[in-house]
Scaffold this motif. Structure first.
Motif, PDB file in Angstrom:
ATOM      1  N   ARG A 191       0.866  -1.180   0.000  1.00 31.64           N
ATOM      2  CA  ARG A 191       0.000   0.000   0.000  1.00 31.64           C
ATOM      3  C   ARG A 191       0.904   1.233   0.000  1.00 31.64           C
ATOM      4  N   PRO A 192       0.364   2.380  -0.368  1.00 36.71           N
ATOM      5  CA  PRO A 192       1.196   3.586  -0.408  1.00 36.71           C
ATOM      6  C   PRO A 192       1.839   3.890   0.942  1.00 36.71           C
ATOM      7  N   GLY A 193       3.134   4.131   0.917  1.00 35.91           N
ATOM      8  CA  GLY A 193       3.852   4.528   2.114  1.00 35.91           C
ATOM      9  C   GLY A 193       4.338   3.391   2.982  1.00 35.91           C
ATOM     10  N   GLN A 194       3.905   2.150   2.714  1.00 33.80           N
ATOM     11  CA  GLN A 194       4.351   1.033   3.540  1.00 33.80           C
ATOM     12  C   GLN A 194       5.809   0.678   3.215  1.00 33.80           C
ATOM     13  N   SER A 195       6.650   0.577   4.243  1.00 36.82           N
ATOM     14  CA  SER A 195       8.057   0.215   4.058  1.00 36.82           C
ATOM     15  C   SER A 195       8.219  -1.296   4.112  1.00 36.82           C
ATOM     16  N   PHE A 196       9.014  -1.831   3.190  1.00 37.10           N
ATOM     17  CA  PHE A 196       9.302  -3.252   3.126  1.00 37.10           C
ATOM     18  C   PHE A 196      10.806  -3.484   3.067  1.00 37.10           C
ATOM     19  N   LEU A 197      11.217  -4.592   3.638  1.00 35.24           N
ATOM     20  CA  LEU A 197      12.538  -5.155   3.380  1.00 35.24           C
ATOM     21  C   LEU A 197      12.310  -6.583   2.909  1.00 35.24           C
ATOM     22  N   LEU A 198      12.683  -6.851   1.681  1.00 33.01           N
ATOM     23  CA  LEU A 198      12.521  -8.170   1.090  1.00 33.01           C
ATOM     24  C   LEU A 198      13.866  -8.876   1.053  1.00 33.01           C
ATOM     25  N   LEU A 199      13.921 -10.073   1.603  1.00 32.08           N
ATOM     26  CA  LEU A 199      15.160 -10.841   1.637  1.00 32.08           C
ATOM     27  C   LEU A 199      15.001 -12.133   0.850  1.00 32.08           C
ATOM     28  N   ARG A 236      17.531 -15.132  -1.889  1.00 33.46           N
ATOM     29  CA  ARG A 236      18.821 -15.487  -2.483  1.00 33.46           C
ATOM     30  C   ARG A 236      18.983 -14.978  -3.912  1.00 33.46           C
ATOM     31  N   ARG A 237      17.864 -14.688  -4.585  1.00 33.38           N
ATOM     32  CA  ARG A 237      17.937 -14.345  -6.005  1.00 33.38           C
ATOM     33  C   ARG A 237      17.566 -12.877  -6.213  1.00 33.38           C
ATOM     34  N   GLN A 238      18.545 -12.098  -6.599  1.00 33.48           N
ATOM     35  CA  GLN A 238      18.361 -10.660  -6.765  1.00 33.48           C
ATOM     36  C   GLN A 238      17.297 -10.340  -7.812  1.00 33.48           C
ATOM     37  N   ALA A 239      17.308 -11.053  -8.925  1.00 33.96           N
ATOM     38  CA  ALA A 239      16.364 -10.747 -10.004  1.00 33.96           C
ATOM     39  C   ALA A 239      14.920 -10.979  -9.556  1.00 33.96           C
ATOM     40  N   SER A 240      14.686 -12.057  -8.839  1.00 37.81           N
ATOM     41  CA  SER A 240      13.332 -12.346  -8.371  1.00 37.81           C
ATOM     42  C   SER A 240      12.867 -11.301  -7.362  1.00 37.81           C
ATOM     43  N   LEU A 241      13.762 -10.915  -6.446  1.00 40.60           N
ATOM     44  CA  LEU A 241      13.419  -9.880  -5.474  1.00 40.60           C
ATOM     45  C   LEU A 241      13.111  -8.559  -6.171  1.00 40.60           C
ATOM     46  N   ALA A 242      13.897  -8.226  -7.183  1.00 41.77           N
ATOM     47  CA  ALA A 242      13.700  -6.966  -7.896  1.00 41.77           C
ATOM     48  C   ALA A 242      12.345  -6.935  -8.594  1.00 41.77           C
ATOM     49  N   GLN A 243      11.908  -8.075  -9.124  1.00 37.69           N
ATOM     50  CA  GLN A 243      10.606  -8.129  -9.785  1.00 37.69           C
ATOM     51  C   GLN A 243       9.481  -7.887  -8.788  1.00 37.69           C
ATOM     52  N   VAL A 244       9.559  -8.527  -7.630  1.00 34.67           N
ATOM     53  CA  VAL A 244       8.526  -8.328  -6.605  1.00 34.67           C
ATOM     54  C   VAL A 244       8.558  -6.882  -6.115  1.00 34.67           C
ATOM     55  N   ALA A 245       9.762  -6.347  -5.912  1.00 28.54           N
ATOM     56  CA  ALA A 245       9.889  -4.961  -5.449  1.00 28.54           C
ATOM     57  C   ALA A 245       9.251  -3.988  -6.432  1.00 28.54           C
ATOM     58  N   SER A 246       9.429  -4.252  -7.725  1.00 26.80           N
ATOM     59  CA  SER A 246       8.836  -3.385  -8.738  1.00 26.80           C
ATOM     60  C   SER A 246       7.319  -3.377  -8.632  1.00 26.80           C
ATOM     61  N   GLU A 247       6.729  -4.546  -8.393  1.00 24.12           N
ATOM     62  CA  GLU A 247       5.278  -4.628  -8.233  1.00 24.12           C
ATOM     63  C   GLU A 247       4.813  -3.822  -7.020  1.00 24.12           C
ATOM     64  N   LEU A 248       5.537  -3.944  -5.918  1.00 23.70           N
ATOM     65  CA  LEU A 248       5.135  -3.234  -4.700  1.00 23.70           C
ATOM     66  C   LEU A 248       5.282  -1.715  -4.871  1.00 23.70           C
ATOM     67  N   ARG A 249       6.336  -1.300  -5.531  1.00 25.21           N
ATOM     68  CA  ARG A 249       6.546   0.131  -5.748  1.00 25.21           C
ATOM     69  C   ARG A 249       5.450   0.723  -6.614  1.00 25.21           C
ATOM     70  N   GLN A 250       4.914  -0.055  -7.542  1.00 20.21           N
ATOM     71  CA  GLN A 250       3.808   0.424  -8.352  1.00 20.21           C
ATOM     72  C   GLN A 250       2.568   0.686  -7.503  1.00 20.21           C
ATOM     73  N   GLN A 251       2.509   0.044  -6.335  1.00 14.90           N
ATOM     74  CA  GLN A 251       1.409   0.278  -5.389  1.00 14.90           C
ATOM     75  C   GLN A 251       1.732   1.402  -4.407  1.00 14.90           C
ATOM     76  N   GLY A 252       2.883   2.042  -4.578  1.00 15.13           N
ATOM     77  CA  GLY A 252       3.258   3.162  -3.729  1.00 15.13           C
ATOM     78  C   GLY A 252       4.085   2.789  -2.516  1.00 15.13           C
ATOM     79  N   ALA A 253       4.509   1.538  -2.420  1.00 16.20           N
ATOM     80  CA  ALA A 253       5.296   1.104  -1.262  1.00 16.20           C
ATOM     81  C   ALA A 253       6.748   1.533  -1.400  1.00 16.20           C
ATOM     82  N   ASP A 254       7.420   1.634  -0.262  1.00 18.93           N
ATOM     83  CA  ASP A 254       8.847   1.940  -0.187  1.00 18.93           C
ATOM     84  C   ASP A 254       9.567   0.616   0.080  1.00 18.93           C
ATOM     85  N   VAL A 255      10.383   0.157  -0.865  1.00  8.28           N
ATOM     86  CA  VAL A 255      10.917  -1.205  -0.804  1.00  8.28           C
ATOM     87  C   VAL A 255      12.433  -1.212  -0.882  1.00  8.28           C
ATOM     88  N   GLU A 256      13.045  -1.980   0.021  1.00 11.48           N
ATOM     89  CA  GLU A 256      14.474  -2.274  -0.050  1.00 11.48           C
ATOM     90  C   GLU A 256      14.662  -3.778  -0.193  1.00 11.48           C
TER      91      GLU A 256
END
Length: 272
Positions: A33-41, A43-63
């Protein structure tokens, strides 16, 4: 009565291990949701980056952090750095896990036992221990177990033992954290349609779509339930199997039964 049931989580970040695919990724999407901070952990950088992109499209702040949960020092560094910059952690979901067939008869499968138990049990403990100092009162810890932890399964001694240990570990953790008013939820799913179950060579009754399962998990997490077995059909079956006498339980399993593939040089273990 659950003493935390009527309380709300404090403001803070959501941390999810094994967030690159499967249940971890699906739960991340449920909480975006907009403004929600996430830390996603994971082993696979590419898979994490794909999920992070989806969350950012929802307005989340993702690391993101690429890490093996069997590395407690790396987890401790990541946790300290993230908390220093983002503040308290409201929800920690320890989801990372591995599933691979194993044989108690084969000496070469000792490495499989070490890998599975090291990831599923020790990896969960290392993850929780690393982030626990940064969880305030009313925060939540969620661990992903499995119905496989209720009884021994043929060809899956390592996995079943690890998930049985996870359930007991989370119960002990819940008792330890009562004074801090941090609640602990153990989720024990049946068959969920994820990469972890994709190569199972046997029938999977009540197989659930992963996003539908994640929505149900979120409702249980938000209600701060202690133990969640899903779907309900699997919960009923699991209860029946748990109380079934061993001599009857053994008769359920033919001596030769298809089981999850063992690891080999050409087989890559599936982690989430």
């Amino acid at each position: 009565m659950n003493p935390f049931s009527a309380s709300r989580r404090p403001a803070g970040a959501i941390v999810i291990t094994g967030a690159g695919s499967g249940i971890g990724a699906a739960l991340a999407r449920c909480y975006a949701r907009p403004g929600q901070s996430f830390l996603l952990l994971g082993r696979r950088q590419a898979s994490l980056a794909q999920v992070a992109s989806e969350l950012r499209q929802q307005g989340a702040d993702v690391e993101l952090a690429t890490v093996d949960v069997r590395d407690p020092e790396a987890l401790a560094r990541i946790a300290a750095d993230f908390a220093k910059r983002h503040g308290p952690i409201a929800l920690l979901i320890a989801n990372a896990g591995i599933s691979v067939g194993s044989s108690c008869e084969l000496a070469e499968d000792c490495a499989i036992f070490a890998d599975v138990i090291g990831t599923n049990l020790l990896g969960m403990h290392y993850s929780i221990a690393a982030f626990l100092p940064y969880l305030p009162a009313q925060a939540q810890v969620v661990g992903i177990g499995s119905v496989a932890g209720f009884r021994g399964l043929p060809g899956a001694a390592a996995y079943a033992a690890s998930k049985a240990a996870v359930a007991v570990y989370l119960e002990s953790l819940r008792l330890d954290l009562r004074a801090r008013r941090i609640s602990v939820t153990c989720i024990a799913p049946g068959f969920i349609d994820t990469p972890m179950t994709a190569d199972n060579p046997y029938p999977m009754p009540w197989l659930m779509d992963v996003q539908r399962a994640a929505r149900k998990m979120r409702r249980s997490i938000d209600r701060r339930r202690r133990l969640v077995v899903m779907p309900w059909q699997m919960a009923c079956l699991s209860l029946a199997l748990r109380i079934m006498p061993s001599f009857l339980y053994e008769r359920l399993w033919p001596q030769r039964l298809a089981s999850k593939p063992r690891r080999s040089d050409s087989f890559s273990t599936k982690k989430e």
